[in-house]
Every structure is written in structure tokens, then in C-alpha cells.
Design a protein around this motif. Structure first.
Motif, short mmCIF file in Angstrom:
data_model
loop_
_atom_site.label_atom_id
_atom_site.label_comp_id
_atom_site.label_asym_id
_atom_site.label_seq_id
_atom_site.Cartn_x
_atom_site.Cartn_y
_atom_site.Cartn_z
N SER A 52 -52.12 -55.48 -80.57
CA SER A 52 -53.10 -54.56 -81.16
C SER A 52 -52.41 -53.37 -81.78
CB SER A 52 -54.08 -54.07 -80.09
OG SER A 52 -54.82 -55.14 -79.59
N ASP B 281 -58.81 -58.29 -84.66
CA ASP B 281 -58.20 -58.05 -83.35
C ASP B 281 -59.01 -58.76 -82.27
OD1 ASP B 281 -56.86 -57.20 -81.15
OD2 ASP B 281 -57.07 -55.06 -81.54
N GLU B 282 -58.52 -59.88 -81.83
CA GLU B 282 -59.20 -60.69 -80.80
C GLU B 282 -60.71 -60.77 -81.03
OE1 GLU B 282 -57.79 -60.89 -77.02
OE2 GLU B 282 -55.90 -59.84 -77.38
MG LIG Z 1 -55.19 -55.95 -77.80
#
Ligand SMILES: [Mg+2]
Ligand SMILES: Nc1ncnc2c1ncn2[C@@H]1O[C@H](COP(=O)(O)OP(=O)(O)O)[C@@H](O)[C@H]1O
Lengths: 276, 376
Positions: B43, B158-159
Motif C-alpha cells: 500500500s 488497493d486490495e
Molecule cells: Mg495494504
């Protein structure tokens, strides 16, 4: 089985709450009701539940030579301006404090709120000396500053807590959407902070509105607030109960309503349906 | 048209180095996946690309231009957050149109573009709703829609699927791959799930502890893991490992000692010598039941998935997994023998580095487009 087991504690709870409610409400109800009674009835040996309501105390408060208007306007102005400043600065400082990444941040936050923990009596004398040097005695600005000295740390602390609850993802998403930091604050953060701002404003206003000690010490003929007016009715020749109770009602009622509003906002809290 | 280049990126959070010198090149229209365990810095790396975090040192270049000092608003990127980060006080339409509102796009044009994106994502019915009245999957779509509307040069994810249930996750995975095809945009995707990485990526970047362990196509990572970490991380179920000793090493390969006789693995044996301790790695799906096999183990658990069966084996003091046919008749507690094709085995040195295979796997260097479209 299960319900009968819980039955007893439940009634107990209700009873306790009822007692608490009576304990809190009876003086207020008595005050409001009595403010509509004539002085004879108020001071009679046996309390009267049924009576013919009169507005005499209220009309005389606003019509006689020593009208309540200036006091009321002073109170509204001083409490209002100090609240506004506390909320605006508290909002900005709280946002900064919540988002900044520095070492010892929690110490800084604690130091700020610790200034709110000092008893009023402890700051009155130093503030008095300070105000005398700065010619702030008997000025609106002086009282506003005095209330700010307590409300600002409180507002910062409360707003920091509200901002901590707001995920920074939202501002970041706004910035990636093309917003400047200020635009992200204006269009995304601020609208979501309404409950926090309203709560903080009402609590700050209540503090300034109810204060007697600062007003008694720092105000003069031009800046006396409602609590001072109430105190002036306690004279050596006697107490005008009717007027006193009418003032009390005027002071308490707006705050009681505001208190209910705070509760509504606080319970509502931050509804962040968009995150998770 | 958008390329991204990272040169020796370092990120320091108050004294702890979280990203320790990352180099990366992302080609135009590539789908790049950052994968690695939780906390490895994925991240953080993505946020530096987005401009939400500044790089302590190193250069970030988009289309060859250094953008370290450009704010997130001006990088022309769009990002989908793990939390979706929808604006709770705005309707779906306003959420998706927010970037255009900031850019002062006229209302009619704004509405048209929002509708176009909503159509792609089947969100037309929901445009008037507030985010809190949406399901997780719908919020996910709105977040993606908000990104599409910006028509960004690079998409960052992000995920994005980690808050969805398993079935929805598979569906969105396919949808994202389709979207990549349709939008023909450069995409960078962060996940800790190696299956998402394998199924969607043109190129996978394996990160661990702020360091790039390996960069390559999914098949390159699968067939030619560069080190022990990648070997163990990529592939499901996980690769089996066994400590072995070298008997012989030459240009043709390396012979290692196994209980049932030596085994010649076709890897380059430079820099190793007889007697060295190595780790032999072999994937569960490359093991086969074989009465003449060199290896033995006792079955602890059997998982029948229908098409395949996973046998969990006790082998010495380690646990191995063997993926067999769906209709094997073995039972728990059976002692079984098995073997493997040495060409599928991996040899890893004491420091974790793999000995390179002498032959490249034919699929390792094919990119997804040559592979005939979607690899999902
Ligand atoms: Mg992360
Ligand atoms: N703002 C921050 N301050 C300090 N440390 C951070 C911050 N953000 C992330 N980290 C640390 O950096 C490391 C990598 O975090 P992150 O990039 O979120 O990992 P990942 O996304 O791979 O799970 C973690 O150890 C995390 O604790």
C-alpha cells in the motif's frame, strides 16, 4: 423462564430511572411553574399545584427601569461569538491534530485538553490581572477571551476525536479526484462533520451561557450577562422570587432544548455508510 | 498511453525503512500486480505512486516525467481504495461525478459520462442512492465507476476485493480483467492474495519486507521462482521443501541425494560444489503416486475436491502436500510412495537464491495478449 428471571432487574431499572428523572426534573418543573405564579402563591406555606398563570414576572423583567434586554443581548453576543471562534479554530486545529504525523502527538493533545482541566477559581486571579493590564475588564472581548480559554481546548479536543473517527481515505479519495486539500476539506470533510460541529458548538455555548464566576469578576456595567442579573435580585432587602424564577427559566429552557439536540446528534454520531 | 517508472524508491516512516529501494518499470496498458504478505509495503508503494505519500528518496516517473513533486490531484491517476472511500453524503451519481464537478465540467456532459460508466458497471438503477443503501459489491462497483469516469492514465487498486465474499470476489476478478481489456488502460493492483495476482496480472511484483523479491509474468514466477520466498509464496497449495545434499554438479545439471537414489535436476550448477546443502522444492501438483517412487510419506489428511485430491503427508518431520487425481483410492494412514519429474523440481541455495533452470519454460515469457486474451 428467561423473562421471569429478567423481570425483577428490569422493574428495578425502571424504578431507578424514574427516581433519577424526578430528581432532575422536579426542581426545573417547579421553577418553570412558579415563574408563572404570583409572589403570594410562591411564598405561601403550602405549595399550590393549581393556580391561574400570570406573565407579570416576565413582563416586569423586560419593562421596568432595569430591563433584562441588555443582559440577554450581552449573554447572546458573548456566548455566541466565543462559541463561533471556538468552533472555527477548534475545527481547524482538531483536523490538523488528527491528521498530522508527529512524534509525541498524544502528549500535545493531552497538554491542550489539560488546560481545560484547571478549576475556574485557579485562573480567575491571573486572568483578572492580565485583563487589567490589557484594558479588557468590562469589555465584551474580555469575556469572550475568558470563555475561549476554556472552550477552545475543549473544542479542539472534541473535534480531534470526531476527525479521528473520519477515515482519511475520504479526503485522499477527494484529492485523487482532483481536489485541493482545501476543496477536499470543504466538500467532503466538512459536510460529514456537521454532527461534530453542532455538538461542539452547543457544549461551548452552554459553558459560556451558564457561567457566573467569570462574568461576576470581569464584567462591568456594560457587559453584565443574565446570570449576573439573576444574582442582582438577591438583595439585602429581600429576594424577588418571581423574577428570579422567571430569569432562571429564561436561562435554563434554551439550554435544555439544546441539550436534547446534542443528545440526538451524539447518538446519531457519524454515519459512515461508505466505509466498509 | 501511460508508462510508470520507479527508480530506487525508499520510504522512511520516522526512522523505520518500509520501502527499501524499489525499481520497477510498468509498460503502457500493462496490468501489474503488487503481491506480498500483509505489511510488506504494497500500500505504501501504491500511495507513493498516487501522491498520497511522499517518497523519502528515489524518482517516480509517469510517461518519462518526474512527478515526485506533483500533487495527487494533478497526476491524472485514479485509485480504488480497499475501504471504497465513497463519499457518504453524496448519491452514487454525485460520487462518480465528483471529479468532474471539481473540474467544472458542465452538468449535462457530467451526467452523460456518469451514465456511460454506470452502464459498463450495471449501476444505472442505483444512481440516486446513497452509499449506505448499497451492498458491498455495489459499493465496489461505484468505487470502480468513480475511477473510470476520470479516464485516468493509470488505475490504482488497493486490495479492492478483500471486503467481498468469495463468490463475489471471483466474479469481480473476471469483471476487472474484462474492464482492463475494454478500457485498455495501465493498471496497478495491490493484493495479498496470490491467486488474484496469478489470474489477473501481466506482470507480478513480489514484495517482502519492502524489497522486491522478483518481477515477472505469472508463469515465470510459477516455473522459475528466483528464491525461496517466491517459491513458497506463489502457487497453491504451497511448494514442498526438502533438505538435500549435492552429489555432483556440472554444466548439465546438479545431482542431489534422495532416499531412493540420486536425482539429476537440470539447473545451472555454477557456484555450488559437492557436499553443499541445498533445499529441493517441488510443487504438490508435480508429485505423482508411484509404487517405484523415491520418496515416501504417510497420509495424514485427505481432501477430495472432486477433480483433484489433496493428500497431506507426514514426511520425516515436515508436512508435504501431494495433489493427485480425483479418483485416487488411498486412505488416511496409508504409507505411500511417490516420485516427480526432476525437470519440475527447484534447487535453492542456503541464502535462498534459486539455481536457474537450464531451460526456460515455454509459457514463462508469453504475455497475456499473446496468450489469447483473458487468462482468467
Ligand atoms: Mg495494504
Ligand atoms: N503512516 C505510517 N506511519 C508509520 N508506519 C507506517 C505508516 N503506514 C504504514 N506503515 C508501516 O509500513 C509497513 C507497510 O505498510 P503497508 O504498505 O500498509 O503494507 P501492506 O499494504 O503491504 O499490508 C507496515 O509495517 C506499516 O506498519
Amino acid at each position: 423462564m428467561n423473562t421471569s428471571k429478567r423481570w425483577l432487574p428490569h422493574t428495578f431499572k425502571i424504578a431507578l430511572l424514574t427516581l433519577l428523572l424526578l430528581w432532575t426534573l422536579i426542581p426545573i418543573i417547579w421553577m418553570v411553574l412558579s415563574s408563572f405564579k404570583s409572589n403570594d402563591i410562591i411564598t405561601a406555606g403550602t405549595p399550590r399545584v393549581f393556580f391561574t398563570p400570570i406573565l407579570e414576572h416576565y413582563t416586569s423583567l423586560f419593562s421596568s427601569g432595569n430591563s433584562l434586554w441588555p443582559y440577554l443581548l450581552n449573554s447572546l453576543f458573548i456566548a455566541g461569538v466565543s462559541t463561533l471562534i471556538a468552533v472555527v479554530l477548534g475545527c481547524m486545529a482538531g483536523f490538523g491534530l488528527s491528521r498530522i504525523r508527529i512524534k509525541g502527538k498524544q502528549h500535545l493533545a493531552f497538554w491542550i485538553i489539560s488546560t481545560r482541566m484547571a478549576p475556574i477559581a485557579a485562573v480567575i486571579v491571573p486572568l483578572y490581572l492580565l485583563f487589567r493590564y490589557l484594558y479588557l475588564l468590562d469589555t465584551h472581548a474580555g469575556l469572550i477571551v475568558a470563555y475561549l480559554s476554556f472552550n477552545l481546548p475543549f473544542a479542539i479536543w472534541l473535534m480531534t476525536a470526531f476527525f479521528d473517527d473520519l477515515p482519511p481515505d475520504l479526503e485522499e479519495a477527494a484529492m485523487i479526484d482532483g481536489a485541493t486539500k482545501l476543496q477536499a476539506f470543504r466538500y467532503v470533510v466538512l459536510p460529514l462533520m456537521t454532527p461534530g460541529l453542532v455538538t461542539t458548538a452547543i457544549l461551548c455555548f452552554i459553558f459560556a451561557w451558564n457561567d457566573y464566576a467569570f462574568a461576576q469578576t470581569f464584567s462591568g456595567p456594560n457587559t453584565q450577562t443574565i446570570p449576573i442579573a439573576a444574582a442582582q435580585l438577591l438583595t439585602q432587602t429581600g429576594i424577588d422570587w418571581g423574577k428570579l424564577l422567571a430569569i432562571g427559566t429564561i436561562v435554563v429552557c434554551p439550554m435544555a432544548i439544546a441539550g436534547l439536540l446534542v443528545k440526538r446528534w451524539l447518538v446519531k454520531g457519524l454515519t459512515l455508510g461508505a466505509v466498509k | 498511453m501511460a508508462t510508470l517508472q520507479l527508480n530506487n524508491i525508499v520510504k522512511d516512516f520516522g526512522g523505520t525503512q518500509v520501502i527499501k529501494g524499489v525499481d520497477l518499470e510498468v509498460k503502457d496498458r500493462e496490468f501489474v500486480v503488487f503481491v506480498g504478505p500483509s505489511g510488506c509495503g504494497k500500500s505504501t508503494l501504491m500511495r507513493m505512486i498516487a501522491g498520497l505519500e511522499s517518497a523519502t528518496s528515489g524518482d517516480i516517473l509517469i510517461d518519462g516525467e518526474r512527478i515526485n513533486d506533483v500533487g495527487p490531484a494533478d497526476r491524472g491517476l485514479a485509485m480504488v481504495f480497499q475501504s471504497y472511500a465513497l463519499y457518504p453524503h453524496m448519491s452514487v451519481e454525485d460520487n462518480m461525478g465528483f471529479s468532474m464537478r471539481l473540474a467544472k465540467v458542465p452538468t449535462a456532459e457530467r451526467r452523460e459520462k456518469v451514465l456511460a460508466a454506470a452502464r459498463i458497471l450495471q449501476l444505472e438503477e442505483l444512481l440516486d442512492r446513497k452509499p449506505r443503501a448499497l451492498s458491498g459489491g455495489q459499493r465496489q462497483r461505484v468505487a470502480i465507476g468513480r475511477a473510470i469516469v476520470r479516464n485516468p492514465s493509470i488505475f490504482l487498486f488497493d486490495e479492492p476485493l478483500s471486503n467481498l465474499d468469495a463468490a463475489l470476489r471471483v466474479q469481480m476478478r473476471i469483471e476487472l480483467a474484462r474492464l482492463h481489456e475494454e478500457l485498455d488502460a495501465t493498471m496497478i493492483y495491490v493484493t495479498h492474495d496470490q491467486i488474484e495476482a496469478m489470474t489477473m496480472a501481466d506482470k507480478i511484483v513480489v514484495l517482502q519486507g519492502g524489497v522486491v523479491e522478483q518481477i515477472g509474468s505469472p508463469m515465470a514466477l510459477y516455473h522459475h521462482p528466483a528464491n525461496l520466498f517466491v517459491a513458497g509464496f506463489i502457487g497453491s497449495p504451497k511448494m514442498n521443501f526438502l533438505d538435500v545434499e549435492i552429489r555432483r554438479a556440472d554444466a548439465e545439471g546438479v545431482d542431489v541425494v534422495l532416499p531412493g537414489g540420486d536425482c539429476r535436476v537440470p539447473v545451472e550448477g555454477d557456484g555450488v560444489s559437492i557436499g553443499d546443502k541445498l533445499t529441493l522444492g517441488i510443487r504438490p501438483e508435480h508429485l505423482k503416486l508411484d509404487d517405484q517412487g523415491a520418496l515416501t510419506g504417510k497420509i495424514l489428511v485427505i481432501e477430495r475436491l472432486g477433480g483433484t485430491t489433496s493428500l497431506y503427508l507426514e514426511k520425516g518431520d515436515s508436512q508435504w502436500i501431494l495433489v493427485a487425481d480425483g479418483d485416487v483410492t488411498s486412505r488416511v494412514h496409508d504409507q505411500i510412495r511417490f516420485s516427480f519429474d526432476p525437470a519440475c523440481a527447484h534447487l535453492l541455495k542456503g541464502n535462498g537464491d534459486a539455481l536457474p533452470h537450464r531451460h526456460r519454460h515455454p509459457l514463462a515469457d508469453i504475455d497475456r495478449k499473446e496468450n489469447g486474451g483473458l487468462s482468467v
